[in-house]
Design a protein around this motif. Structure first.
Motif, PDB file in Angstrom:
ATOM      1  N   ILE A 183       0.841  -1.197   0.000  1.00 35.21           N
ATOM      2  CA  ILE A 183       0.000   0.000   0.000  1.00 35.21           C
ATOM      3  C   ILE A 183       0.878   1.248   0.000  1.00 35.21           C
ATOM      4  N   ARG A 184       0.415   2.252  -0.708  1.00 32.90           N
ATOM      5  CA  ARG A 184       1.089   3.546  -0.656  1.00 32.90           C
ATOM      6  C   ARG A 184       0.723   4.234   0.664  1.00 32.90           C
ATOM      7  N   HIS A 185       1.644   4.158   1.609  1.00 32.89           N
ATOM      8  CA  HIS A 185       1.414   4.732   2.930  1.00 32.89           C
ATOM      9  C   HIS A 185       1.288   6.248   2.865  1.00 32.89           C
ATOM     10  N   ASP A 186       1.968   6.875   1.890  1.00 35.24           N
ATOM     11  CA  ASP A 186       1.847   8.325   1.762  1.00 35.24           C
ATOM     12  C   ASP A 186       0.416   8.727   1.396  1.00 35.24           C
ATOM     13  N   TRP A 187      -0.289   7.863   0.635  1.00 35.44           N
ATOM     14  CA  TRP A 187      -1.692   8.133   0.336  1.00 35.44           C
ATOM     15  C   TRP A 187      -2.555   7.947   1.582  1.00 35.44           C
ATOM     16  N   LEU A 188      -2.253   6.915   2.354  1.00 38.40           N
ATOM     17  CA  LEU A 188      -2.978   6.729   3.615  1.00 38.40           C
ATOM     18  C   LEU A 188      -2.845   7.972   4.490  1.00 38.40           C
ATOM     19  N   LYS A 189      -1.617   8.443   4.603  1.00 42.81           N
ATOM     20  CA  LYS A 189      -1.341   9.594   5.463  1.00 42.81           C
ATOM     21  C   LYS A 189      -2.045  10.844   4.940  1.00 42.81           C
ATOM     22  N   ARG A 190      -2.001  11.042   3.614  1.00 46.26           N
ATOM     23  CA  ARG A 190      -2.615  12.235   3.032  1.00 46.26           C
ATOM     24  C   ARG A 190      -4.122  12.264   3.280  1.00 46.26           C
ATOM     25  N   THR A 319      11.778  -4.468  -5.785  1.00 47.53           N
ATOM     26  CA  THR A 319      12.689  -4.468  -6.923  1.00 47.53           C
ATOM     27  C   THR A 319      11.935  -4.167  -8.210  1.00 47.53           C
ATOM     28  N   TYR A 320      10.796  -4.794  -8.385  1.00 53.06           N
ATOM     29  CA  TYR A 320       9.955  -4.590  -9.571  1.00 53.06           C
ATOM     30  C   TYR A 320       8.504  -4.731  -9.167  1.00 53.06           C
ATOM     31  N   PRO A 321       7.682  -3.718  -9.327  1.00 53.92           N
ATOM     32  CA  PRO A 321       7.934  -2.449 -10.011  1.00 53.92           C
ATOM     33  C   PRO A 321       8.065  -1.253  -9.063  1.00 53.92           C
ATOM     34  N   LEU A 322       8.129  -1.507  -7.759  1.00 55.19           N
ATOM     35  CA  LEU A 322       7.987  -0.404  -6.808  1.00 55.19           C
ATOM     36  C   LEU A 322       9.182   0.539  -6.794  1.00 55.19           C
ATOM     37  N   ASP A 333       5.601   6.071  -0.883  1.00 56.56           N
ATOM     38  CA  ASP A 333       6.014   5.342   0.315  1.00 56.56           C
ATOM     39  C   ASP A 333       5.264   4.008   0.384  1.00 56.56           C
ATOM     40  N   TRP A 334       5.762   3.032  -0.358  1.00 59.51           N
ATOM     41  CA  TRP A 334       5.134   1.712  -0.392  1.00 59.51           C
ATOM     42  C   TRP A 334       5.533   0.905   0.836  1.00 59.51           C
ATOM     43  N   ARG A 335       4.534   0.290   1.478  1.00 59.80           N
ATOM     44  CA  ARG A 335       4.805  -0.550   2.640  1.00 59.80           C
ATOM     45  C   ARG A 335       3.971  -1.826   2.564  1.00 59.80           C
ATOM     46  N   ALA A 336       4.506  -2.886   3.156  1.00 60.00           N
ATOM     47  CA  ALA A 336       3.827  -4.181   3.153  1.00 60.00           C
ATOM     48  C   ALA A 336       2.931  -4.318   4.374  1.00 60.00           C
ATOM     49  N   TYR A 337       1.762  -4.960   4.161  1.00 55.17           N
ATOM     50  CA  TYR A 337       0.797  -5.121   5.251  1.00 55.17           C
ATOM     51  C   TYR A 337       0.272  -6.550   5.384  1.00 55.17           C
ATOM     52  N   GLU A 463      13.143  -2.324   7.288  1.00 58.23           N
ATOM     53  CA  GLU A 463      12.046  -2.185   8.242  1.00 58.23           C
ATOM     54  C   GLU A 463      10.673  -2.341   7.598  1.00 58.23           C
ATOM     55  N   ILE A 464      10.529  -1.951   6.339  1.00 59.94           N
ATOM     56  CA  ILE A 464       9.225  -2.041   5.684  1.00 59.94           C
ATOM     57  C   ILE A 464       9.067  -3.342   4.903  1.00 59.94           C
ATOM     58  N   SER A 465       9.992  -4.261   5.061  1.00 63.51           N
ATOM     59  CA  SER A 465       9.984  -5.511   4.326  1.00 63.51           C
ATOM     60  C   SER A 465       8.725  -6.329   4.592  1.00 63.51           C
ATOM     61  N   ALA A 466       8.348  -7.120   3.605  1.00 64.17           N
ATOM     62  CA  ALA A 466       7.214  -8.038   3.763  1.00 64.17           C
ATOM     63  C   ALA A 466       7.541  -9.199   4.692  1.00 64.17           C
ATOM     64  N   TRP A 467       8.836  -9.446   4.919  1.00 64.26           N
ATOM     65  CA  TRP A 467       9.214 -10.658   5.642  1.00 64.26           C
ATOM     66  C   TRP A 467       8.742 -10.683   7.086  1.00 64.26           C
TER      67      TRP A 467
END
Length: 548
Positions: A183-190, A319-322, A333-337, A463-467
């Motif tokens: 998810i684009r966290h910057d959009w969430l924040k905005r 790596t692709y496409p982010l 600001d893409w982050r995994a959830y 820190e924002i890794s999906a793992w």
């Protein structure tokens, strides 16, 4: 999707194995060619082998280079004395590759080395068109190549017929299939939206990303959720699989149903519930109205163009496409959830058997052992004495790992890398990292100091890794494995393409509202009548024979 994913699954060649695998030095091969001393045998004079390839359509080359003139083709010739001549290649995807390959199989005009799926493998064995590789593997496979293949449970078994090894599996890591919600966290924040905890939250975010101008350009030109024409079928960008998993639906797997019986996940009621939600989202304009004709590369372009705010995809999508999205828009600001659930029961992550294809050798090929030599070299360059920037990902991010003809991945290599890198990031001590891990570690630190081009390293292992989300699933055993991993059953061989098309068409038309939701029940009946019931019986017998 086998070869097509090469341009995408970049981060899975990641572990460094141990032994150097010095073998066959100074020996003669069966045809009498001289084998050079050193870690690898070398044909002298060099030999030429024919092949065919399904290339990712994003594969690119350095100026003046090509598929037959690049770092890997030169290494094949210089190190092994093997030159590859391609009879044909395609960039149109798996369907086109299979059609062309099947035509070649029917005429018997097949190359020396090529890649097949499990159904094609079975057909080739039955027709007597490929070499028995049992002795070739035993004699020529390096210790490291053996270790990588044999660490994947049952991988070699799936390539055996009557106790004979008829192909080399294209091994992959189970956990490298992991998908999460990006998810684009910057959009969430905005928009002042909370991070999602449930599927209901995901749908609300999708609506907001569609209607509330999250990019602030004053236009209604964004979609809440990315989706592409392949839906859930081994798709790594804008996949439907994670969404379905959130409804406890596992469309690509044979599962044990609530009554303990073996059942196909794609026809279960949970799928219908997920399709109902998607149908409403489509009606509301939250999905690209043209998703049914756009593959994952098209959807990747929309993500990079800032038109999509969420997508279920692979752990390595940074790596692709982010990264390209980040390059185009540094504030992205893409982050995994993880995989949010529709109810109080945690969602499982769906894993298929991690062998999607096989490498085979045409019957009568003079040097069938060359296939194993190509595999040994790839393993050596990637994991024994790694030369990462030369053979896999250049210092400038250029991708060379599309080029090898024969390849495999280590089991859980990326997950292990994550654990090691996280430990080093927390302690600040990196001397225990292997060469590949140290490269990621250094680039993460560089990103944190302002080098935006290395954001993808942070996205994969930082820190924002999906793992962290995947680790939670692993630790809590929230994994849905496919109960069936054998060769196609007798009925599968004839009707699988028909059933897959029926499934894809029905899902797509329901989502788009071209069929009512109730059509799902008719689809289930059709699936069973067209061979699904017989296949279910065959799979059940196979699982029971394996002790399941």
């Amino acid at each position: 999707m086998f070869n097509r994913k090469r341009g995408l699954i970049i981060a899975i060649l990641l572990a460094a194995l141990v032994a150097a695998g010095l073998y066959l030095a100074g020996k003669k091969d069966t045809a009498g060619e001289t084998v050079q001393s050193g870690p690898f045998p070398k044909f002298d004079p060099a030999i030429t082998l024919t092949a065919v390839r399904n290339l990712n359509d994003s594969t690119v080359f350095r100026a003046g280079e090509s598929l037959t003139n690049n770092v890997w083709s030169r290494d094949y010739l210089d190190t092994l004395g093997i030159q590859i001549k391609y009879l044909w290649t395609t960039t149109k995807g798996t369907e086109d590759y299979n059609q062309r390959l099947n035509a070649s199989i029917l005429t018997g005009e097949i190359p020396d080395i090529f890649e097949v799926d499990s159904l094609q493998l079975k057909q080739l064995v039955k027709a007597g068109l490929i070499e028995d590789l049992t002795d070739v593997y035993e004699t020529h496979a390096s210790a490291d190549a053996r270790r990588m293949l044999e660490e994947i449970p049952n991988a070699l078994e799936t390539a055996e017929f009557d106790g004979r090894l008829m192909a080399i599996p294209q091994g992959a890591s189970t956990t490298d299939q992991s998908q999460v919600l990006w998810i684009r966290h910057d959009w969430l924040k905005r928009l002042g939206l909370p991070e999602p905890e449930t599927m209901q939250d995901v749908i609300k975010i999708s609506e907001a990303f569609t209607k509330l101008d999250p990019d602030g350009n004053g236009k209604s030109d964004t979609f809440g959720l990315g989706l592409n024409m392949g839906l859930h079928n081994r798709i790594n960008v804008a996949s439907l699989k994670g969404f379905l998993n959130g409804f406890h639906a596992y469309p690509s797997s044979w599962i044990k149903a609530s009554d303990g019986q073996i059942a196909f996940g794609g026809i279960q009621p949970e799928v219908k519930a997920a399709l109902a939600a998607l149908q409403e989202m489509y009606k509301d304009g939250q999905l690209d109205p043209e998703f049914s004709v756009k593959d994952q590369n098209y959807m990747a372009e929309e993500i990079v163009a800032g038109k999509v705010g969420m997508q279920y995809g692979a752990w390595w999508n940074p790596t692709y496409p982010l990264q390209a999205s980040k390059d185009a828009e540094p504030d992205a600001d893409w982050r995994a959830y993880g995989i949010p659930s529709i109810n109080d029961m945690p969602a499982k992550v769906e894993y298929n058997f991690p062998v999607y294809s096989y490498f085979v050798v045409k019957k009568g090929t003079k040097h069938p052992e060359a296939l194993v030599h190509l595999l040994n070299l790839m393993v050596y360059r990637g994991y024994v004495e790694p030369q990462w920037e030369r053979f896999f990902i250049g210092k400038d991010g250029f991708l060379y790992n599309n080029y090898p003809l024969v390849y495999t991945w280590p089991e859980n290599g990326s997950y292990k890398n994550y654990l090691h890198i996280q430990e080093a990031l927390k302690s600040g001590i990196s001397n225990e990292l292997n060469t590949v891990e140290k490269g990621y570690y250094d680039n993460i630190l560089a990103y944190r100091q302002g080098a935006n081009q290395y954001w993808f390293e942070e996205g994969m292992y930082g820190e924002i890794s999906a793992w962290s989300h995947i680790r939670d699933k692993i630790d809590h055993r929230l994994i849905q494995m496919n109960e069936f991993y054998g060769p196609p059953t007798k009925t599968m061989s004839g009707v699988t393409p028909i059933l897959e098309k029926l499934t894809l068409d029905t899902y797509t038309m329901i989502i788009m509202g071209e069929l009512p939701l109730e059509a799902f029940d008719d689809y289930v009946d059709q699936w069973k009548e067209l061979g699904g019931n017989i296949i279910t019986k065959e799979v059940t017998e196979w699982v029971k024979a394996k002790g399941g």
